[in-house]
Scaffold this active site. Structure first.
Site, short mmCIF file in Angstrom:
data_model
loop_
_atom_site.label_atom_id
_atom_site.label_comp_id
_atom_site.label_asym_id
_atom_site.label_seq_id
_atom_site.Cartn_x
_atom_site.Cartn_y
_atom_site.Cartn_z
N GLU A 362 0.83 -1.20 0.00
CA GLU A 362 0.00 0.00 0.00
C GLU A 362 0.87 1.25 0.00
OE1 GLU A 362 -4.15 0.35 1.85
OE2 GLU A 362 -2.88 1.31 3.36
N HIS A 393 5.38 -26.56 3.24
CA HIS A 393 4.48 -27.56 2.68
C HIS A 393 3.44 -26.92 1.76
CE1 HIS A 393 5.99 -30.82 5.24
NE2 HIS A 393 6.17 -29.88 6.13
N LYS A 533 -13.60 1.88 -3.68
CA LYS A 533 -14.63 2.16 -2.67
C LYS A 533 -15.81 2.91 -3.28
CE LYS A 533 -11.52 2.46 1.35
NZ LYS A 533 -11.01 3.36 2.41
#
Length: 576
Positions: A362, A393, A533
């Site tokens: 960000e 893994h 947004k």
């Protein structure tokens, strides 16, 4: 100061061009270590820093003396020292928003002084900390009571992004220092399922909600806050009593907090110069302080402040954030390594990769310089991570045998025995011995993985490194070949404490600033978050309105989005 710095065109610098030339070399970590063995094993002394309770080994990076010096020259040519001073003095380094970025002021001691725009910032910070401490004391000493008179047992932090990731990461990492039975929970997901599942397990009489939002207008946070309020009102208690006894607000927008209903005595203030992803040092860290106590929270601040001083005063060649940042620039911009993974080998740090993902991407996910010009070089790499044992893994297959080059940060704690240091148990010694055994296994895997990533098949041998390099053919077949040459840095904390965690997080904050300074970008704005947004508001309006539209969409968006909306409405209508 910042106006003067804007005039620099970094790509024209001789040091930048020197690094571009050096990056064309055929870099081999195996060969670098063989050459070092022939020269008396001096590499680790050159490319290792010990300070602030941190052992920082970057010898497994694709660098040599020439690159090291060129990076230091680049830092000097980019006026990094002046930029650091500008940050710490409160100058408006957030160019696009004309603001200071004073997260470092949040951890200044009370005796310090820093004036910004005529205000004593330190005094305001400590007034806020003192108010937070009063709340923390009341909650931890069972003096904060719910509407029925029962003491608070559960605190729920509702936030998103910086108001969630930082407090969640720190509270989890330091849970062994918790000395209260008050439980702390974290809610961020806007779909309601995360909160709904938690509410099923809580007692409304003893639950306290912290609403953390810098703007107090974030839809994710306020949607969850409204759900919590509705849940509490179902008890039959008065709205006034519920709001006064069960909600705390933390925001830079006091009027919106009051409008929502947060009682004035339950409000904690932020400042516009505190970026969300840098805010856990402020009142946003209230949940951390409730769990580990205000003294523990202040220790975390002290550790961060110690790293701030180190950053400000230490020669760049021995400066932890500077070297971590310069290595990041070398890998991403010059070696074209566009992926970076953070691998903590300690379960207490399981949320650190998520926190650093926001902090770095960000901040430095930018493509425009501070003077508005399009960049034509790589800035922030794609960052991700996981606890080391899980990662081994999961995605280590790609690290060892994939086609991508990936740089890595390995993070571990030398002393893992403090997990039970603050918890009274009858069989402490037995548990401690078993935990130490597991801790040693984790440390061994951490060191082994960085070695195999660096040297590939040639790491798996009992021969010396000098002899290894001459063995060009492996006895393993082609499907089992480890190519190696994946650069990594290893960061060892002496132990995981509030102070060392504070130093570690500040280290990464300053790393981000160093990289941004070299790239000539602004790490403190986040305009890339805003458009999504706004578009979500428009899509939401269409989603909840015009409910009978099944076979046709509104034509307000692109064909794909319109079709998706139509499908959602159709399925919703059928199920009704």
């Amino acid at each position: 100061m910042m106006t003067q710095l804007q005039s620099i065109s970094h790509q024209t610098l001789a040091s930048w061009q020197k690094l571009e030339q050096l990056a064309k070399k055929d870099w081999s970590l195996v060969q670098l270590f063989v050459d070092d063995a022939n020269q008396g094993h001096k590499r680790i002394d050159k490319f290792c820093i010990q300070s602030q309770g941190i052992y920082f080994d970057y010898a497994k990076q694709c660098i040599d003396d020439e690159v090291h010096q060129a990076l230091l020259n680049l830092a000097k040519d980019c006026q990094l020292k002046a930029r650091i001073d500008s940050l710490l003095k409160g100058e408006k380094v957030n160019i696009s928003e004309n603001r200071s970025a004073l997260h470092t002021a949040l951890r200044l001691p009370k005796s310090a002084s820093l004036s910004v725009d005529g205000q004593d910032v330190v005094q305001a910070v400590h007034e806020s900390l003192n108010r937070a401490e009063q709340m923390v004391t009341r909650i931890r000493e069972k003096l904060w009571r719910g509407y029925s008179g029962k003491a608070i047992t559960d605190v729920i932090n509702i936030g998103v992004g910086g108001s969630d990731l930082g407090p969640l990461m720190a509270a989890t990492a330091l849970d062994s220092f918790a000395d209260t039975d008050v439980q702390v929970h974290f809610i961020s997901n806007m779909d309601g399922k995360q909160l709904g599942s938690l509410l099923d397990k809580l007692n409304p009489e003893t639950s306290l909600f912290i609403i953390s939002s810098k703007s107090f207008g974030t839809v994710d946070t306020l949607s969850n806050a409204q759900t919590a309020l509705t849940w509490l009102l179902k008890t039959g208690a008065s709205r006034q009593s519920i709001l006064r006894r069960h909600f705390i607000g933390i925001s830079a927008n006091l009027s919106k907090m009051s409008e929502w209903g947060i009682y004035p005595d339950n409000q904690l203030a932020l400042w516009q110069w505190v970026g969300g992803r840098f805010s856990m040092w402020s009142a946003i860290g209230l949940a951390i302080a409730i769990r580990i106590g205000m003294s523990g929270f202040r220790e975390m601040l002290a550790g961060a402040n110690a790293m701030d001083k180190h950053f400000a005063t230490t020669d760049f060649s021995q400066n932890l954030p500077v070297m971590l940042g310069l290595i990041g620039v070398w890998n991403s911009t010059f070696l074209n390594i566009h992926a970076h993974t953070v691998l903590p080998y300690d379960g207490r740090l399981r949320y650190l990769p998520s926190y650093l993902t926001q902090l770095e991407m960000e901040s430095n996910g930018k493509s425009v310089t501070i003077n508005g010009e399009q960049v034509d070089y790589s800035t922030s790499p794609i960052l991700w991570g996981e606890i080391g044992s899980n990662a081994q893994h999961a995605f280590y297959q790609l690290l060892h045998q994939g086609t991508q080059q990936v740089s890595c940060d390995f993070i571990a704690c030398v002393d893992g025995d403090n997990y039970y240091s603050n918890k009274a148990t009858e069989n402490h010694q037995e548990k401690s011995a078993e935990l130490q055994h597991q801790h040693n296994l984790s440390l061994a895997n951490c060191l082994a993985q960085s070695r195999v990533l660096a040297f590939g098949n040639q790491a798996v041998t009992e021969k010396s490194e000098v002899a290894i390099v001459s063995a060009h053919k492996s006895e393993l077949d082609k499907f089992k070949r480890y190519r190696g040459n994946q650069p990594s840095t290893t960061i060892l904390l002496d132990s995981l404490t509030p102070r060392s965690l504070g130093a570690l997080i500040a280290l990464y904050e300053h790393k981000v600033y160093v990289m941004a300074s070299i790239w000539n970008i602004n790490p403190f704005d986040q305009w890339g978050v805003e458009m999504g947004k706004k578009m979500a508001d428009s899509v939401y309006s269409e989603l909840v309105n015009n409910k009978t539209a099944i076979n046709q969409s509104c034509r307000s968006f692109d064909a794909s989005t319109d079709a998706l909306l139509a499908h959602i409405k159709q399925i919703t209508a059928i199920r009704k």
